[in-house]
Design a protein around this motif. Sequence first.
Motif, PDB file in Angstrom:
ATOM      1  N   ASP A  99      33.141  27.656 130.022  1.00 39.01           N
ATOM      2  CA  ASP A  99      31.807  27.048 130.123  1.00 39.01           C
ATOM      3  C   ASP A  99      31.598  26.346 131.452  1.00 39.01           C
ATOM      4  N   ILE A 100      32.604  25.574 131.867  1.00 40.44           N
ATOM      5  CA  ILE A 100      32.499  24.780 133.096  1.00 40.44           C
ATOM      6  C   ILE A 100      33.817  24.848 133.845  1.00 40.44           C
ATOM      7  N   CYS A 101      33.763  25.047 135.150  1.00 45.30           N
ATOM      8  CA  CYS A 101      34.941  24.814 135.979  1.00 45.30           C
ATOM      9  C   CYS A 101      34.605  23.698 136.964  1.00 45.30           C
ATOM     10  N   VAL A 102      35.601  22.906 137.287  1.00 46.54           N
ATOM     11  CA  VAL A 102      35.444  21.814 138.254  1.00 46.54           C
ATOM     12  C   VAL A 102      36.404  22.103 139.404  1.00 46.54           C
ATOM     13  N   LEU A 103      35.848  22.307 140.586  1.00 48.06           N
ATOM     14  CA  LEU A 103      36.638  22.701 141.743  1.00 48.06           C
ATOM     15  C   LEU A 103      36.490  21.698 142.884  1.00 48.06           C
ATOM     16  N   GLY A 104      37.472  21.661 143.759  1.00 50.41           N
ATOM     17  CA  GLY A 104      37.338  20.943 145.013  1.00 50.41           C
ATOM     18  C   GLY A 104      36.677  21.855 146.035  1.00 50.41           C
ATOM     19  N   ALA A 105      36.334  21.313 147.203  1.00 53.60           N
ATOM     20  CA  ALA A 105      35.657  22.134 148.205  1.00 53.60           C
ATOM     21  C   ALA A 105      35.842  21.569 149.606  1.00 53.60           C
ATOM     22  N   PHE A 106      35.831  22.465 150.587  1.00 49.00           N
ATOM     23  CA  PHE A 106      35.723  22.087 151.988  1.00 49.00           C
ATOM     24  C   PHE A 106      34.252  21.905 152.358  1.00 49.00           C
ATOM     25  N   GLN A 107      33.405  22.796 151.845  1.00 45.53           N
ATOM     26  CA  GLN A 107      31.965  22.727 152.076  1.00 45.53           C
ATOM     27  C   GLN A 107      31.226  23.310 150.871  1.00 45.53           C
TER      28      GLN A 107
END
Length: 213
Positions: A99-107
Amino acid sequence: MKRLDRDAMAARVARDIPEGAYVNLGIGLPTRVADFLPVDREVILQSENGLLGMGPAPAAGDEDPELINAGKQPVTLLAGGAFFHHADSFAMMRGGHIDICVLGAFQVSVHGDLANWHTGAPGAIPAVGGAMDLAIGAKRTFVMMDLMTREGQSKLVEACSYPLTGLACVSRIYTDHAVFDVGPEGASVVEMIDGLTLDALQALTGVRLRMAA
């Protein structure tokens, strides 16, 4: 003006995860969300190394070296949890079962494009993992990140300059300054930390912002 620390950011993400959701928490900062999910709300956490029903981090001294998340951090397993093959885990992710993924990011761009696997810099070590599968396969993709780099550049951008992980896949961004919704109409501000104004936030990011309805 006091920015949110990483625990406060994780708690803010946890508030938006509904009862009964199947959720994948990306390596790094997003794994903290597991520690802030309310005990009276059933949320089923999936880890891409083949774990369903993952619980919060264990107490010091209670770690099991064979019970880890995708980032090799020790975790717990809730009642009813299960282990399965890595290929089955990716089939869940690619098949639209998260349903949901939570990711980090550079941009992240104002339209929801995601760059989180490579900066493109010479000598930089790429680390895609399952991010591409999650960003496209999950029904909703959240990003949890500091708003600014150490050099003072905004990670919320008009267009990503780093290699892309996915196009128009992110719907909400949680940062130490504010929470943003992004999409076809651009970026809107859901909430800001105390003492920060829309004009000041827009000056920080350098992108056009509006308050969410």
